[in-house]
Structures are given as C-alpha cells and as structure tokens.
Design a protein around this motif. Structure first.
Motif, mmCIF file in Angstrom:
data_model
loop_
_atom_site.group_PDB
_atom_site.id
_atom_site.type_symbol
_atom_site.label_atom_id
_atom_site.label_comp_id
_atom_site.label_asym_id
_atom_site.label_seq_id
_atom_site.Cartn_x
_atom_site.Cartn_y
_atom_site.Cartn_z
ATOM 1 N N TYR A 83 18.067 10.077 7.203
ATOM 2 C CA TYR A 83 16.684 9.987 7.741
ATOM 3 C C TYR A 83 15.570 10.777 7.077
ATOM 4 O O TYR A 83 15.839 11.805 6.339
ATOM 5 C CB TYR A 83 16.702 10.513 9.252
ATOM 6 N N ARG A 98 4.314 8.600 5.021
ATOM 7 C CA ARG A 98 4.334 7.551 6.160
ATOM 8 C C ARG A 98 5.505 6.819 6.514
ATOM 9 O O ARG A 98 5.486 5.546 6.548
ATOM 10 C CB ARG A 98 3.020 6.884 6.286
ATOM 11 N N LEU A 99 6.595 7.566 6.473
ATOM 12 C CA LEU A 99 8.014 6.688 6.848
ATOM 13 C C LEU A 99 8.043 6.899 8.119
ATOM 14 O O LEU A 99 7.487 7.353 9.099
ATOM 15 C CB LEU A 99 9.100 7.488 6.288
ATOM 16 N N MET A 100 8.886 6.021 8.734
ATOM 17 C CA MET A 100 9.254 5.780 10.174
ATOM 18 C C MET A 100 10.612 6.793 10.636
ATOM 19 O O MET A 100 11.525 6.663 9.901
ATOM 20 C CB MET A 100 9.612 4.363 10.640
ATOM 21 N N PRO A 101 10.303 7.749 11.198
ATOM 22 C CA PRO A 101 11.116 9.067 11.406
ATOM 23 C C PRO A 101 12.576 8.308 12.180
ATOM 24 O O PRO A 101 13.401 8.933 11.852
ATOM 25 C CB PRO A 101 10.549 9.732 12.415
ATOM 26 N N TRP A 102 12.450 7.192 12.762
ATOM 27 C CA TRP A 102 13.588 6.782 13.465
ATOM 28 C C TRP A 102 14.469 5.704 12.632
ATOM 29 O O TRP A 102 15.393 5.274 12.995
ATOM 30 C CB TRP A 102 13.506 5.940 14.827
ATOM 31 N N PHE A 104 0.872 -1.187 0.177
ATOM 32 C CA PHE A 104 0.076 -0.066 -0.003
ATOM 33 C C PHE A 104 0.992 1.123 0.070
ATOM 34 O O PHE A 104 1.708 1.421 0.859
ATOM 35 C CB PHE A 104 -0.807 -0.098 1.309
ATOM 36 N N PHE A 163 0.706 5.125 0.640
ATOM 37 C CA PHE A 163 -0.405 6.132 1.005
ATOM 38 C C PHE A 163 -0.326 7.271 0.306
ATOM 39 O O PHE A 163 0.653 7.538 -0.259
ATOM 40 C CB PHE A 163 -0.407 6.030 2.585
ATOM 41 N N GLU A 178 0.240 9.952 2.019
ATOM 42 C CA GLU A 178 1.287 10.864 2.450
ATOM 43 C C GLU A 178 2.480 9.626 2.520
ATOM 44 O O GLU A 178 2.274 8.509 2.714
ATOM 45 C CB GLU A 178 0.952 11.339 3.671
ATOM 46 N N PHE A 192 11.109 -1.936 5.575
ATOM 47 C CA PHE A 192 10.354 -2.192 7.005
ATOM 48 C C PHE A 192 9.431 -3.505 6.814
ATOM 49 O O PHE A 192 9.351 -3.945 7.802
ATOM 50 C CB PHE A 192 9.417 -0.832 6.950
ATOM 51 N N GLY A 193 8.869 -3.607 5.614
ATOM 52 C CA GLY A 193 7.863 -4.741 5.855
ATOM 53 C C GLY A 193 8.447 -6.176 5.513
ATOM 54 O O GLY A 193 7.587 -6.851 5.453
ATOM 55 N N LEU A 194 9.789 -6.139 5.460
ATOM 56 C CA LEU A 194 10.398 -7.385 5.212
ATOM 57 C C LEU A 194 11.298 -7.887 6.321
ATOM 58 O O LEU A 194 11.582 -7.147 7.255
ATOM 59 C CB LEU A 194 11.363 -7.406 4.120
ATOM 60 N N ARG A 211 9.494 1.051 -0.647
ATOM 61 C CA ARG A 211 9.204 0.313 0.324
ATOM 62 C C ARG A 211 8.075 -0.602 -0.123
ATOM 63 O O ARG A 211 7.920 -1.853 0.039
ATOM 64 C CB ARG A 211 8.598 1.073 1.434
#
Ligand SMILES: Nc1ncnc2c1ncn2[C@@H]1O[C@H](COP(=O)(O)OP(=O)(O)OP(=O)(O)O)[C@@H](O)[C@H]1O
Ligand SMILES: [Mg+2]
Lengths: 238, 229
Positions: free
Chosen positions: A121, A80-84, A74, A76, A78, A93-95, A137
């Motif tokens: 980052y 929607r990334l993980m800021p850290w 998906f 989005f 926006e 991230f999904g793997l 991603r």
C-alpha cells in the motif's frame, strides 16, 4: 493544427483579497509527437501552466486550442495515490478491468523498478517509490499525451536516469506527445525537443533541439554551450 | 449478604437462576429475535436514508441548504419526545417502533457519512478528473472508498444507538422483545429479570459490535488505520 496551442493565456490567484498574477500572457505551441520541456524557477508558474493545459484549471484570459482528441495522462508533482489501493490497484486506476493484461502490468512494474511491491500500500512505500507508482499509472493508461510535473524530482541519480530512458522509449514506441515540467537544466537538455523558459508570467525564450531520439551525451560541446546559454537566460533578470 | 435488600439488588445466583429458567422456557430467545429484528430493520432504514442524503449532499453541494437546517433541528430532539405524535400518526404497531429506532440511529450515521463524503481530498478527485471520470464515477471510485472508514464508524455508532433505543421503541404497546421484557419485569418488581434483560442487551450489542469491528478490519485491509480495534 496538431498538438496544443496556448494563446495569450492568463491566470491569477486571489489570496486574501490581493490579486497575484501568475501567468500574464503565455503564447506557446506545444507540438505533437515531441517532448516539450518547461523550465523555470520555483514559483514561476510551471505547475499552473500544466494544470491549465490539462484542463484542471480555467484560464482568466486567452485561450487553449487542442488538436485531435487526445488521451491525456497526468503525473502530478505529488504522487496522489489512492491510499486504499495497493500498487497494482493504483497502476490500473484509470483503466477498466479488460483494458490491461496481467503481463503488461508486470512489465510496467518492472520498468519502474517496483518488483515485489505489487501488493504494497502507498503508506508502505518510500516517497520515490510512490512517485514511480504514479508514473506507472500514467504509462499504463496508454496515453497519446503525457503531462508530467517534475516527475523525477524525488528520485536518485541512477533511478532518474533509468526513468528518463524509459520515458524516451515510450515516446519513441508510442509516438506520444510529452509536456514535461522540470527545474533541472540537465534534464531539460537530455529530454527536450523544445525547451521553454518561463519567467515573470511569460515565455522568455524557446530553444529548438534537433530530434535525436537517443540518449544524449550532455558532455558534448554543443550541449555545454546550450547549457551555458540557458543558465545565462535564467539568470539575467533576477 | 444482606447489605442491599434483594429487591434493590438481587444476588448473582438469583439472576443466574432466572436466566437459566428463561433460557429453558425459550422465552428469552423469542424476545431476542424480535428485538434484533426491530433493531436491524430500523438500523437498515436509517443507514440507507443517511447514505442517500449524504450522497446527494456530496454530489450536489448546493442541495445542502435545503435540508441541513431541518437535520440540525431534529438532531437535537430526543426521539422519545416524539412518541405521542408518532402514536397518533403511525398507530401503535411496528411502524412507530421502527421510526423510533430510525430516529435514534440516523443522525450519528448521517453526520459521519457527510463528514466522510465532503472531507474527500480534492487532490485525489483531480486524479479522477484527469482520467476523464464522470461525477458519478468519481464518487464511486474515489469519494466512497475515501469515506469508507467514516461510514463504517458511523454505522458502528448508529448500531449502538439502535440498541439503546429499543426500550423506548418497545414502550409503545409491545407484547414481546427485550425492551418489553424489562419494562414488564419492572412492573412485576422482578429486578432479577430486569438485570437479565440489561445483560442480554449489553452482550448482544457487544457481540454485534465485535462482528462489525472485525468486518471493518477485513474491509479496510490495514490500508487506513481507524484506531477502533
Ligand atoms: N491554488 C492557489 N492559490 C493561490 N495561489 C496559488 C495557487 N496555486 C499556485 N499559486 C501561486 O502561483 C504561483 C506559481 O505556482 P506554481 O505552483 O505554478 O509554481 P511552480 O513553478 O510549479 O513552482 P515549483 O517549481 O516550486 O513547483 C506561486 O506564487 C503560488 O503561490
Ligand atoms: Mg510546481
């Protein structure tokens, strides 16, 4: 049945006690291994439709039938990334760790044009670069179904064209099904095998396009005709 | 200089002198080690409790009502007021001292941890959902890192509170530790030793806090600024 079938799908939101109907009966067949483009004006419910299809929201009426089990990615509206996490971390991230090889991460980063930013980052990226990371991603996830919500809206003309080519390449090589939301008629004509116009909570018109896998020439007469037809279709009931 | 009597405010020279004496005899090191042990034990127990309760609170929102009132009630009770009860229940051994430190540092940590967990961006949680994450995996991969800044700030405040509780804890029949040293010096009218004790506690507290701040910076790697350093 393959793909996804939406039957009399309804969704409304309640804002301060008032019910706002968004979708009032969507009937739609989203075919497998095709690119289905949802077109409509801002606020017509495109994101809502995508969230329902992606299982992020429950319908208030009607039903959704899924075909074979799908691995859905998906994108989005926006980033929607993980800021850290840095760019590489976000892409993976999904793997699970073993699910992707380093070379492949490199090649994905290359296709979205983020070479040299592997360790950056999200806060250090521009809006468009963040969006490209989010697209990467989704691609890295090896999806069989990709749902994308105006993924290229934040990109310039050339980057967008490059991304559209890349999407077509992914569709061709992985035989992925794609559900693509946009408000750009040109983009719909460029990518779509099926163009669906949403208006007032229902499917207003559907256009079927021949499945020519290559990059289309929108200056071709038949596309100009089609474009005119779509514009009229979108304009009629204002 | 004679403005203050040396009993009220001993001269820096005298304070330094007794500090040196305590260093040489080694008694100050023993007190430091014992107090540190108590502080870290209480702090660790408080942290684990705060983390687990915060985690339950975040993963099962409905569970909040069961202990929220209790937490809010005890949050406002000074741990020192519980000393008589604690002595009755836990005796005058180490348990009571640990419990006092736990009580002092639990609440600031718990409140920060809960804030971090429950304040997690729902839009990011949805990303986990579309990748098919379970609730636990969402918690580990999204909620926890998202809350890490709040958790670490809570731990830092909690550590400060643990040190502040050491006097109260060592009021209970202690025969060693920095708190005991200060209380004992007070009874002996050795103001210089009291001041040495205060300075040592302050310095150690400052030192551990610095180490903590440095660890936070390393851990967050500049990805989210927390304005603490
Ligand atoms: N969570 C929500 N709560 C209340 N109303 C909502 C919510 N989400 C969407 N809506 C309403 O639903 C309608 C459709 O929203 P949606 O986001 O689906 O539009 P869209 O077609 O994606 O628009 P855009 O092209 O601008 O992204 C809007 O009127 C919006 O106000
Ligand atoms: Mg939208």
């Amino acid at each position: 049945m393959a793909g996804i079938e939406l039957v009399k799908l309804e969704k409304h939101y309640v804002v301060e006690g008032k019910t706002i109907p968004v979708l009032t009966g969507i009937n739609l067949q989203i075919p497998e291994e095709r690119i289905t483009v949802i077109l409509g004006k801002s606020g017509c419910g495109k994101t809502t439709l995508l969230r329902l299809a992606g299982g992020l929201e429950d319908p208030d009426g009607g039903s959704i039938h899924y075909g074979l089990s799908q691995r859905t990615a998906f994108v989005f509206q926006e980033p929607r990334l993980m800021p850290w996490l840095d760019v590489t971390g976000n892409i993976c991230f999904g793997l699970k760790r073993q699910e992707i090889h380093r070379d492949e991460i490199h090649s994905i980063i290359h296709t979205v044009g983020l070479d040299g930013f592997e360790k950056a980052y999200p806060s250090q990226l521009s809006g468009g670069m963040q969006q490209r990371t989010a697209i990467a991603r989704a691609l890295a996830y090896h999806p069989s179904f990709i749902m994308m919500d105006e993924p290229f809206a934040a990109l310039d003309y050339f980057t967008r064209e490059q991304m559209q080519r890349e999407l077509l390449r992914v569709w061709k090589s992985q035989k992925a099904s794609i559900l693509f939301v946009t408000h750009s008629i040109d983009e719909a004509l460029l990518l779509g095998h099926k163009i669906v116009i949403i208006e007032k909570g229902v499917v207003k018109t559907e256009f079927e396009l021949p499945k020519a896998g290559d990059f289309r020439n929108l200056l071709d007469d038949k596309f100009i005709m089609l474009k005119r037809e779509i514009i009229e279709n979108l304009n009629v009931a204002v | 200089m004679g403005i203050f009597s040396t009993y009220v405010l001993p001269s820096p020279g005298k304070v330094w002198g007794s500090f040196q004496k305590m260093l040489l005899s080694g008694e100050v090191f023993r007190d430091i080690m014992i107090s540190m042990g108590r502080v870290f034990k209480g702090f660790a127990i408080a942290f684990v409790l705060a983390f687990l309760l915060g985690m339950i609170r975040a993963m099962i929102p409905a569970s909040g009502v069961f202990y929220e009132y209790l937490v809010q009630f005890f949050r406002n009770v000074p741990p020192l007021s519980l000393i008589p009860l604690l002595i009755l229940w836990c005796g005058i051994g180490e348990t009571t001292k640990t419990v006092i430190i736990v009580l002092a540092s639990f609440f600031p940590m718990y409140l920060n941890i809960v804030k971090g967990f429950t304040g997690c961006d729902r839009k990011l949680l949805e990303v986990g959902k579309v990748f098919g994450y379970s609730r636990l995996k969402q918690f580990v991969k999204i909620t926890l890192p998202y809350a890490s800044a709040d958790i670490l700030v809570g731990m830092r405040i909690g550590l400060g509170y643990s040190w502040r509780a050491i006097i109260g804890a060592e009021m209970v029949a202690a025969s060693s530790g920095l708190g005991h040293m200060i209380l004992f010096a007070q009874q002996m009218s050795r103001t210089d030793k009291v001041i040495v004790g205060i300075l040592v506690i302050g310095l150690i507290g400052y030192g551990t806090d610095r180490i903590f701040g440095w660890a936070i910076k390393k851990l967050l790697k500049g990805s989210c600024e927390n304005g603490w350093n």
